[in-house]
Design an enzyme around this catalytic site. Structure first.
Site, PDB file in Angstrom:
ATOM      1  N   SER A   1       0.621  -1.136  -0.234  1.00 47.62           N
ATOM      2  CA  SER A   1      -0.214   0.145  -0.024  1.00 47.62           C
ATOM      3  C   SER A   1       0.788   1.134   0.050  1.00 47.62           C
ATOM      4  O   SER A   1       0.334   2.192  -0.325  1.00 47.62           O
ATOM      5  CB  SER A   1      -0.967  -0.128   1.332  1.00 47.62           C
TER       6      SER A   1
ATOM      7  N   CYS B   1       2.860  -7.058   1.465  1.00 46.31           N
ATOM      8  CA  CYS B   1       2.027  -6.211   2.313  1.00 46.31           C
ATOM      9  C   CYS B   1       1.191  -7.419   3.070  1.00 46.31           C
ATOM     10  O   CYS B   1       0.801  -8.124   2.627  1.00 46.31           O
ATOM     11  CB  CYS B   1       1.127  -5.657   1.285  1.00 46.31           C
TER      12      CYS B   1
HETATM   13  N1  DGL Z   1       2.371  -2.607   4.675  1.00 45.73           N
HETATM   14  C1  DGL Z   1       1.031  -2.708   4.799  1.00 45.73           C
HETATM   15  C2  DGL Z   1       0.912  -4.174   5.611  1.00 45.73           C
HETATM   16  O1  DGL Z   1       1.720  -5.313   5.685  1.00 45.73           O
HETATM   17  C3  DGL Z   1       0.437  -1.599   5.260  1.00 45.73           C
HETATM   18  C4  DGL Z   1      -1.348  -1.699   5.535  1.00 45.73           C
HETATM   19  C5  DGL Z   1      -1.945  -0.685   5.306  1.00 45.73           C
HETATM   20  O2  DGL Z   1      -1.645  -0.007   4.173  1.00 45.73           O
HETATM   21  O3  DGL Z   1      -2.648  -0.405   6.273  1.00 45.73           O
HETATM   22  O4  DGL Z   1      -0.004  -4.728   6.066  1.00 45.73           O
END
Ligand code: DGL
Length: 266
Positions: free
Chosen positions: A12, A74
């Site tokens: 994200s 992510c």
């Molecule tokens: N780096 C994302 C994850 O691993 C972030 C999630 C988000 O954008 O809230 O969940």
């Protein structure tokens, strides 16, 4: 599949850089296309339907760049959308759950394991289910930490008093559980690793990107050239500090330029 030449990696926003940094410690001569959906971060407080729609667009963009396989850097997408993405797209797709759970079980003598992540990740219970599949006697506790991603994306330093207060508040949920290992179930969280460790010095915090990088050769047939990986960076909004944060954090790759993508087109 023949030797993988071009790998797509997405998150994200900035969080996937913690995964990218780990995979770029291995010189495999791979071409990597990184996409951070900075226009729509955070994903973790959205519905599964919305997260899936965003993730499908992210994959379609990476496909337009000629990638042959995808690494979901992510936690939120890996825990909520991996099966549906695998059904929708025919190329190999790997998420971060399995590697994170394997590493946690290896690190935990008591098999009392915590998971911290976004709301969507913790609600999915995907890490917990995988831990119980691998080790039925393990005990798990999931704690959602929705403020961590906005703090990181907005450049709050790990030692900022607001960051420290937030870390203390969320980690206090583990008091009395006896956890000896906590999975940082969101790829943004390694940016806070020192602060997390400061509040729970006796606990092992698992970086899922690091865990995943060890097994990448088994997941994908990687080139063996020994040359450094080459990375192209794309984001979906104007570059407001992505590059600075990337440069500050990444010791294994250098971010020279970032291109903007209109993700609505995909
Ligand atoms: N780096 C994302 C994850 O691993 C972030 C999630 C988000 O954008 O809230 O969940």
């Amino acid at each position: 599949m023949g030797t993988l030449k071009r790998l797509g990696v997405f998150d994200s926003g900035l969080g996937g850089l913690t995964v990218l940094n780990e995979i770029c410690k291995y010189n495999t001569g791979l071409d990597v296309v990184y996409f951070g959906d900075t226009a729509r971060v955070p994903y973790g407080s959205r519905t599964v339907e919305t997260i899936t729609r965003y993730a499908e667009q992210d994959v379609r963009f990476l496909l337009s760049q000629g990638v042959e396989a995808i690494l979901i850097a992510c936690g939120t997408v890996s825990t909520n959308c991996l099966p549906s993405l695998k059904r929708s797209f025919s190329l190999p797709i790997v998420g971060v759950i399995d590697a994170g759970c394997q590493a946690a079980l290896k690190a935990s003598p008591s098999k009392r394991i915590g998971v911290i992540g976004t709301r969507a990740t913790v609600n999915s219970r995907a890490y917990e289910h995988r831990i119980h599949e691998l080790c039925p006697e393990a005990q798990t506790w999931g704690v959602e930490c929705p403020l961590f991603v906005p703090l990181i994306e907005n450049g709050f330093a790990p030692e900022d008093p607001i960051t420290e207060m937030t870390v203390e508040r969320y980690l206090s949920a583990f008091h009395g559980t006896g956890v000896d290992t906590i999975i940082m179930g969101c790829t943004h969280y390694p940016f806070l690793a020192h602060t997390l460790q400061k509040f729970m010095p006796e606990v092992t915090f698992i970086n899922v990107g690091k865990a995943l990088s060890y097994g990448l050769r088994e997941s994908f047939n990687l080139p063996q050239s020994g040359a450094p990986n080459r990375v192209s960076y794309f984001v979906s909004d104007e570059d407001t500090g992505f590059l600075d944060i990337a440069r500050r954090y990444l010791d294994a790759v250098s971010a020279e330029n970032v291109q903007k993508v209109n993700i609505d087109q995909f």
